[in-house]
Design an enzyme around this catalytic site. Sequence first.
Site, PDB file in Angstrom:
ATOM      1  N   ASP A  11       0.883  -1.167   0.000  1.00  0.00           N
ATOM      2  CA  ASP A  11       0.000   0.000   0.000  1.00  0.00           C
ATOM      3  C   ASP A  11       0.919   1.215   0.000  1.00  0.00           C
ATOM      4  OD1 ASP A  11      -1.565   2.164   0.633  1.00  0.00           O
ATOM      5  OD2 ASP A  11      -2.615   1.196   2.302  1.00  0.00           O
ATOM      6  N   ASP A  53      -3.982  -1.519  -2.269  1.00  0.00           N
ATOM      7  CA  ASP A  53      -2.704  -2.230  -2.414  1.00  0.00           C
ATOM      8  C   ASP A  53      -2.328  -2.419  -3.876  1.00  0.00           C
ATOM      9  OD1 ASP A  53      -1.807  -3.342   0.399  1.00  0.00           O
ATOM     10  OD2 ASP A  53      -4.000  -3.285   0.305  1.00  0.00           O
ATOM     11  N   ASP A 131      -7.523  -7.399   0.553  1.00  0.00           N
ATOM     12  CA  ASP A 131      -7.337  -6.093   1.207  1.00  0.00           C
ATOM     13  C   ASP A 131      -8.166  -6.046   2.492  1.00  0.00           C
ATOM     14  OD1 ASP A 131      -6.363  -3.507   1.572  1.00  0.00           O
ATOM     15  OD2 ASP A 131      -8.107  -2.597   0.602  1.00  0.00           O
ATOM     16  N   LYS A 132      -7.626  -5.342   3.495  1.00  0.00           N
ATOM     17  CA  LYS A 132      -8.255  -5.161   4.809  1.00  0.00           C
ATOM     18  C   LYS A 132      -8.303  -6.458   5.611  1.00  0.00           C
ATOM     19  CE  LYS A 132      -9.175  -0.791   3.844  1.00  0.00           C
ATOM     20  NZ  LYS A 132      -8.080  -0.617   2.838  1.00  0.00           N
ATOM     21  N   TYR A 228       1.235   0.120  14.717  1.00  0.00           N
ATOM     22  CA  TYR A 228       0.264  -0.134  13.651  1.00  0.00           C
ATOM     23  C   TYR A 228       0.608   0.653  12.391  1.00  0.00           C
ATOM     24  CZ  TYR A 228      -3.921  -0.586  10.941  1.00  0.00           C
ATOM     25  OH  TYR A 228      -4.787  -0.873   9.926  1.00  0.00           O
ATOM     26  N   LYS A 231      -2.969  -3.289   7.988  1.00  0.00           N
ATOM     27  CA  LYS A 231      -2.965  -4.760   7.923  1.00  0.00           C
ATOM     28  C   LYS A 231      -2.098  -5.202   6.748  1.00  0.00           C
ATOM     29  CE  LYS A 231      -5.638  -6.873  11.014  1.00  0.00           C
ATOM     30  NZ  LYS A 231      -4.841  -7.247  12.163  1.00  0.00           N
ATOM     31  N   GLN A 241      -4.361 -28.025 -11.137  1.00  0.00           N
ATOM     32  CA  GLN A 241      -4.533 -29.151 -12.073  1.00  0.00           C
ATOM     33  C   GLN A 241      -3.391 -30.168 -11.924  1.00  0.00           C
ATOM     34  OE1 GLN A 241      -7.994 -27.246 -13.300  1.00  0.00           O
ATOM     35  NE2 GLN A 241      -7.418 -29.297 -13.914  1.00  0.00           N
TER      36      GLN A 241
HETATM   37  C1  F6R Z   1      -7.578  -0.868   7.745  1.00  0.00           C
HETATM   38  C2  F6R Z   1      -7.421   0.444   7.132  1.00  0.00           C
HETATM   39  C3  F6R Z   1      -8.382   1.530   7.471  1.00  0.00           C
HETATM   40  C4  F6R Z   1      -7.739   2.543   8.390  1.00  0.00           C
HETATM   41  C5  F6R Z   1      -8.723   3.649   8.817  1.00  0.00           C
HETATM   42  C6  F6R Z   1      -8.071   4.721   9.658  1.00  0.00           C
HETATM   43  O1  F6R Z   1      -6.560  -1.738   7.339  1.00  0.00           O
HETATM   44  O2  F6R Z   1      -6.529   0.683   6.363  1.00  0.00           O
HETATM   45  O3  F6R Z   1      -9.564   1.020   8.024  1.00  0.00           O
HETATM   46  O4  F6R Z   1      -7.220   1.909   9.531  1.00  0.00           O
HETATM   47  O5  F6R Z   1      -9.254   4.282   7.667  1.00  0.00           O
HETATM   48  O6  F6R Z   1      -6.982   5.204   8.967  1.00  0.00           O
HETATM   49  P1  F6R Z   1      -6.003   6.320   9.510  1.00  0.00           P
HETATM   50  O7  F6R Z   1      -5.552   5.888  10.882  1.00  0.00           O
HETATM   51  O8  F6R Z   1      -4.897   6.292   8.481  1.00  0.00           O
HETATM   52  O9  F6R Z   1      -6.781   7.593   9.521  1.00  0.00           O
HETATM   53 MG    MG Z   2      -4.009   2.179   3.167  1.00  0.00          MG
HETATM   54 MG    MG Z   3      -4.747  -2.307   2.024  1.00  0.00          MG
END
Ligand code: F6R
Ligand code: MG
Ligand code: MG
Length: 364
Positions: A11, A53, A131-132, A228, A231, A241
């Site tokens: 990402d 991503d 994603d996510k 953090y 993810k 196959q």
């Molecule tokens: C989950 C993700 C989003 C962010 C959320 C807060 O993997 O990417 O749910 O965690 O949008 O984002 P920030 O902290 O960047 O404002």
């Molecule tokens: Mg992102």
């Molecule tokens: Mg992502």
Amino acid sequence: MKVTLSVIKADIGGYVGHSSSHPDILVLARESLEKAKKQGLLIDYHVTACGDDLQLIMTHQQGELNERIHRLAWDTLKAGTELAKKLKLYGAGQDLLADAFSGNVKGMGPGVAEMEIEERPSEPVIIFMADKTAAGAWNLPLYKMFADPFNTIGLVIAPNMHTGFTFEVHDVKGHKKMSFNCPEEIYDMLIFLGAPGRFAVKHVYSRQNNEIAAVSSTERLSFLAGRYVGKDDPVCVVRCQGTFPAVGEVLEPFAHSFIVEGWMRGSHHGPLMPVAVREANPSRFDGPPRVICLGFQLSDGKLIGPRDMFDDPAFDEARRQANQIAYNLRQHGPFEPHRLPLDEMEYTTMPQIMKRLEGRMTEL
Ligand code: F6R
Ligand code: MG
Ligand code: MG
């Protein structure tokens, strides 16, 4: 002919928020990989995106963890980050955790899944990109593909699959690995696979010929960075196959929506929704988590394809189920089991709140 299939992803900026990728970034990545193809470093490539991503799918003959290939990916992601910064995309460069390249991108933030194979006379490969969510999301579908005869009838009636598969499982927190022979060790293995926040399947091998069947990206961004940073949004490559499950057996685990970790702020349980590439733009509560699936035939390393495998009404029911599960879980708001348990959440205010309320906490 020996060919290496490398999928490297990161990402490097979301459009809008964390929901999708900007088309200009994909154009830039294609130009970069096209140049490497013209120079003979790559045999072929395909660039796509799943949500926020960027996915670089590359074939070459340099082997796994190759410095030139990884540098190409890193430079492409860096150049993409510069463009993302110019466009002020959201979280530009968020997965690039290191400043300088040092040999390969492992541990530097991007996700990597690579396999070097002797290309068979016909080599169908499937690439899943999510994603996510996190790498453990592949545990359930890989188990079904390679160890569950209720999913994969080939395990029962195809003589070249009847010997089963070996799973290499990584402890992503403990930095250890262990292998299990299936079917005889499935009960031992499931105690680990059923805890996808900690254990993730890295490789699957055929016990018929020891050939690699599947590889996934198992990086845990939060452990790498110590905080953090999003993810992992993992990828997984599966050969199909012959001695491996048929394409339909590889897709079948996604005919039902199952629940994974991730979604909003990486801190929730939510349904994994299989979608066509054009629908991989998680927007509702930053989700629900998506998985896309591209199929290719390799031809002397050339990527013949892709076919957008989830662009099939047969997966409509799984999408409907995912929406139902999403509606149900969302009603729980900040309550578990929608919200992850305290020690699993990627974001938390708990330490600050505990500190502030310390004096008000008394013995029972
Ligand atoms: C989950 C993700 C989003 C962010 C959320 C807060 O993997 O990417 O749910 O965690 O949008 O984002 P920030 O902290 O960047 O404002
Ligand atoms: Mg992102
Ligand atoms: Mg992502």
